[in-house]
Scaffold this motif. Structure first.
Motif, PDB file in Angstrom:
ATOM      1  N   ASN A  39       0.889  -1.222   0.148  1.00  0.00           N
ATOM      2  CA  ASN A  39       0.061  -0.122   0.115  1.00  0.00           C
ATOM      3  C   ASN A  39       0.979   1.386  -0.013  1.00  0.00           C
ATOM      4  O   ASN A  39       0.206   2.231   0.061  1.00  0.00           O
ATOM      5  CB  ASN A  39      -0.863   0.131   1.235  1.00  0.00           C
ATOM      6  CG  ASN A  39      -1.805  -1.106   1.155  1.00  0.00           C
ATOM      7  OD1 ASN A  39      -2.297  -1.363   0.067  1.00  0.00           O
ATOM      8  ND2 ASN A  39      -2.394  -1.731   2.391  1.00  0.00           N
ATOM      9  N   CYS A  40       2.268   1.319  -0.108  1.00  0.00           N
ATOM     10  CA  CYS A  40       2.982   2.264  -0.195  1.00  0.00           C
ATOM     11  C   CYS A  40       3.600   2.799  -1.479  1.00  0.00           C
ATOM     12  O   CYS A  40       3.367   1.768  -2.238  1.00  0.00           O
ATOM     13  CB  CYS A  40       4.287   2.161   0.821  1.00  0.00           C
ATOM     14  SG  CYS A  40       3.789   1.873   2.710  1.00  0.00           S
ATOM     15  N   TYR A  41       3.996   3.875  -1.691  1.00  0.00           N
ATOM     16  CA  TYR A  41       4.340   4.198  -2.843  1.00  0.00           C
ATOM     17  C   TYR A  41       6.167   4.197  -2.931  1.00  0.00           C
ATOM     18  O   TYR A  41       6.268   4.861  -1.901  1.00  0.00           O
ATOM     19  CB  TYR A  41       3.792   5.748  -3.333  1.00  0.00           C
ATOM     20  CG  TYR A  41       4.766   6.164  -4.482  1.00  0.00           C
ATOM     21  CD1 TYR A  41       4.359   5.633  -5.896  1.00  0.00           C
ATOM     22  CD2 TYR A  41       5.448   7.271  -4.302  1.00  0.00           C
ATOM     23  CE1 TYR A  41       4.846   6.174  -6.796  1.00  0.00           C
ATOM     24  CE2 TYR A  41       6.124   7.783  -5.375  1.00  0.00           C
ATOM     25  CZ  TYR A  41       6.023   7.184  -6.580  1.00  0.00           C
ATOM     26  OH  TYR A  41       6.576   7.807  -7.780  1.00  0.00           O
ATOM     27  N   SER A  55       2.571   7.760   3.599  1.00  0.00           N
ATOM     28  CA  SER A  55       1.928   8.938   4.404  1.00  0.00           C
ATOM     29  C   SER A  55       0.292   8.661   4.022  1.00  0.00           C
ATOM     30  O   SER A  55      -0.256   8.196   3.191  1.00  0.00           O
ATOM     31  CB  SER A  55       2.320  10.007   3.607  1.00  0.00           C
ATOM     32  OG  SER A  55       3.807  10.371   3.747  1.00  0.00           O
ATOM     33  N   ASN A  56      -0.331   9.050   5.305  1.00  0.00           N
ATOM     34  CA  ASN A  56      -1.742   9.223   5.177  1.00  0.00           C
ATOM     35  C   ASN A  56      -2.387   8.007   5.022  1.00  0.00           C
ATOM     36  O   ASN A  56      -3.460   8.058   3.913  1.00  0.00           O
ATOM     37  CB  ASN A  56      -2.116  10.558   4.430  1.00  0.00           C
ATOM     38  CG  ASN A  56      -3.547  10.909   4.846  1.00  0.00           C
ATOM     39  OD1 ASN A  56      -3.980  10.599   5.697  1.00  0.00           O
ATOM     40  ND2 ASN A  56      -4.098  11.651   3.747  1.00  0.00           N
ATOM     41  N   LEU A  75       6.084   8.144   7.233  1.00  0.00           N
ATOM     42  CA  LEU A  75       5.409   7.421   7.730  1.00  0.00           C
ATOM     43  C   LEU A  75       4.381   8.478   8.572  1.00  0.00           C
ATOM     44  O   LEU A  75       3.778   8.299   9.439  1.00  0.00           O
ATOM     45  CB  LEU A  75       5.751   6.540   8.579  1.00  0.00           C
ATOM     46  CG  LEU A  75       6.431   5.330   8.246  1.00  0.00           C
ATOM     47  CD1 LEU A  75       7.241   4.343   9.409  1.00  0.00           C
ATOM     48  CD2 LEU A  75       5.657   4.357   7.536  1.00  0.00           C
ATOM     49  N   ASP A  76       4.505   9.662   7.645  1.00  0.00           N
ATOM     50  CA  ASP A  76       3.702  10.929   8.301  1.00  0.00           C
ATOM     51  C   ASP A  76       2.210  10.668   8.319  1.00  0.00           C
ATOM     52  O   ASP A  76       1.668   9.902   7.419  1.00  0.00           O
ATOM     53  CB  ASP A  76       3.984  12.220   8.025  1.00  0.00           C
ATOM     54  CG  ASP A  76       4.151  12.222   6.459  1.00  0.00           C
ATOM     55  OD1 ASP A  76       4.709  11.219   6.015  1.00  0.00           O
ATOM     56  OD2 ASP A  76       3.703  13.278   5.872  1.00  0.00           O
ATOM     57  N   PHE A  77       1.310  11.591   9.118  1.00  0.00           N
ATOM     58  CA  PHE A  77       0.017  11.612   9.101  1.00  0.00           C
ATOM     59  C   PHE A  77      -0.699  10.053   8.885  1.00  0.00           C
ATOM     60  O   PHE A  77      -1.483   9.586   8.141  1.00  0.00           O
ATOM     61  CB  PHE A  77      -0.561  12.113   7.731  1.00  0.00           C
ATOM     62  CG  PHE A  77      -0.199  13.704   7.735  1.00  0.00           C
ATOM     63  CD1 PHE A  77      -1.118  14.560   8.196  1.00  0.00           C
ATOM     64  CD2 PHE A  77       0.846  14.310   7.077  1.00  0.00           C
ATOM     65  CE1 PHE A  77      -0.869  15.816   8.485  1.00  0.00           C
ATOM     66  CE2 PHE A  77       0.954  15.353   7.217  1.00  0.00           C
ATOM     67  CZ  PHE A  77       0.339  16.300   7.800  1.00  0.00           C
ATOM     68  N   ASN A  78      -0.316   9.296   9.959  1.00  0.00           N
ATOM     69  CA  ASN A  78      -0.910   8.072  10.406  1.00  0.00           C
ATOM     70  C   ASN A  78      -1.496   8.029  11.778  1.00  0.00           C
ATOM     71  O   ASN A  78      -1.653   9.041  12.338  1.00  0.00           O
ATOM     72  CB  ASN A  78       0.020   6.970   9.911  1.00  0.00           C
ATOM     73  CG  ASN A  78       0.168   6.415   8.370  1.00  0.00           C
ATOM     74  OD1 ASN A  78      -0.769   6.002   7.807  1.00  0.00           O
ATOM     75  ND2 ASN A  78       1.197   7.051   7.858  1.00  0.00           N
ATOM     76  N   LEU A  97      13.972   9.502   8.216  1.00  0.00           N
ATOM     77  CA  LEU A  97      12.777   9.044   8.893  1.00  0.00           C
ATOM     78  C   LEU A  97      11.604  10.055   9.523  1.00  0.00           C
ATOM     79  O   LEU A  97      11.997  11.002  10.186  1.00  0.00           O
ATOM     80  CB  LEU A  97      12.928   8.097  10.005  1.00  0.00           C
ATOM     81  CG  LEU A  97      12.079   7.360  10.660  1.00  0.00           C
ATOM     82  CD1 LEU A  97      11.019   6.527   9.581  1.00  0.00           C
ATOM     83  CD2 LEU A  97      12.433   6.245  11.987  1.00  0.00           C
ATOM     84  N   ASP A  98      10.602  10.038   8.755  1.00  0.00           N
ATOM     85  CA  ASP A  98       9.436  11.039   9.155  1.00  0.00           C
ATOM     86  C   ASP A  98       8.294  10.141   9.844  1.00  0.00           C
ATOM     87  O   ASP A  98       7.655   9.328   9.127  1.00  0.00           O
ATOM     88  CB  ASP A  98       9.034  11.706   7.929  1.00  0.00           C
ATOM     89  CG  ASP A  98       8.035  12.782   8.086  1.00  0.00           C
ATOM     90  OD1 ASP A  98       7.640  13.098   9.246  1.00  0.00           O
ATOM     91  OD2 ASP A  98       7.808  13.520   7.167  1.00  0.00           O
ATOM     92  N   LEU A  99       8.136  10.482  11.158  1.00  0.00           N
ATOM     93  CA  LEU A  99       6.884   9.984  11.926  1.00  0.00           C
ATOM     94  C   LEU A  99       6.120  11.185  12.522  1.00  0.00           C
ATOM     95  O   LEU A  99       5.415  10.767  13.419  1.00  0.00           O
ATOM     96  CB  LEU A  99       7.610   9.138  12.982  1.00  0.00           C
ATOM     97  CG  LEU A  99       8.301   7.936  12.737  1.00  0.00           C
ATOM     98  CD1 LEU A  99       9.087   7.382  13.922  1.00  0.00           C
ATOM     99  CD2 LEU A  99       6.958   6.672  12.227  1.00  0.00           C
ATOM    100  N   SER A 100       6.199  12.297  11.712  1.00  0.00           N
ATOM    101  CA  SER A 100       5.630  13.366  12.080  1.00  0.00           C
ATOM    102  C   SER A 100       3.966  13.189  11.914  1.00  0.00           C
ATOM    103  O   SER A 100       3.377  12.346  11.122  1.00  0.00           O
ATOM    104  CB  SER A 100       5.774  14.497  11.493  1.00  0.00           C
ATOM    105  OG  SER A 100       5.582  14.672  10.005  1.00  0.00           O
TER     106      SER A 100
END
Length: 264
Positions: A39-41, A55-56, A75-78, A97-100
């Motif tokens: 499901n990721c790009y 994301s999202n 991995l933001d907006f989850n 790494l983006d977990l915001s």
């Protein structure tokens, strides 16, 4: 001649099977290493390497099928609430790494273990992180974005900051929303930029009071022992003195008895 042909035929079949198995295994390993997470790009370029964007997607758990040659993960907006131990240990080349913008309230000890030598930027902004645990960032020397979290500033935070190896400027993102003690006045301040504030003052006072109580207890015990010792010695001295006083009277009685005997 027919025997030679049969031998060559049999060995040719075996070699073909071995080559086929080898090609299949190589393909499987390559697919496992380079495929994209579900499901990721995914994208890849010479300048930034492989990038995985999740994301999202309303994810609640960190994906475990991210390719191990990935260099950037978004991995933001989850809906993550926690980052478990060793969550990214299989990504030795991870640079960013983006977990915001999640619901993160807990980072388990060793959450980013294995990324110390590669990770350059970590984004934890806009989450629900309250307590700062240095064990979660063990080995990390990256630049981190820690802003927009409801940080609670207390003595534990003050003692934890020197124990992390994050880029020093990253810690300015810890802005106190609450504090202990409350009256110290750090709400709304970046704790690192308030060096004159001591959040451990209450603990130090408590420790000082406890030490005074212990010292007073020992002092009381010593005084009590001295009083008991003096009283015991006084009683012994009194008895000894009475004994000594009784000696002359006995001697005088013996002298009187001797005089009477002489007279008789």
């Amino acid at each position: 001649m027919s025997l030679l042909a049969d031998w060559l035929l049999r060995h040719s079949v075996v070699m073909c099977l071995l080559l086929h198995s080898l090609v299949l295994m190589t393909f499987c390993f390559h697919h496992a290493a380079t495929s994209c997470s579900k499901n990721c790009y995914c994208s890849e370029s010479e300048s930034s390497g492989k990038t995985v964007r999740c994301s999202n997607l309303q994810l609640t758990e960190i994906p475990q099928d991210i390719p191990n040659d990935t260099q950037r993960v978004y991995l933001d907006f989850n809906l993550f609430t926690t980052v478990p131990t060793n969550a990214f240990s299989g990504l030795p080349h991870l640079v960013e790494l983006d977990l915001s913008h999640n619901e993160l309230s807990q980072l388990e000890p060793g959450a980013f273990r294995g990324l110390g030598s590669s990770l350059q930027f970590l984004d934890l902004s806009s989450n629900k992180l309250v307590n700062f645990n240095p064990e979660s960032f063990e080995g990390l020397r990256a630049r981190a974005n820690l802003t927009n979290n409801p940080w609670h500033c207390d003595c534990n935070l003050q003692m934890a900051m020197p124990r992390v190896d994050l880029e020093p400027a990253s810690l300015t993102g810890i802005v106190c929303q609450t504090s202990d003690p409350e009256e110290i006045g750090v709400q709304g301040l970046a704790f690192l930029l308030a060096p004159d504030i001591d959040l451990c003052v209450v603990m130090k006072r408590t420790t000082d009071v406890a030490m005074l109580v212990v010292m007073f207890g020992w002092f009381t015990m010593v005084i009590s022992y001295l009083v008991y010792y003096v009283r015991a010695n006084q009683e012994d001295a009194r008895r000894h003195l009475e004994y000594l006083k009784s000696l002359p009277s006995r001697q005088s009685k013996s002298e009187e008895s001797s005089t009477i005997s002489t007279v008789v």
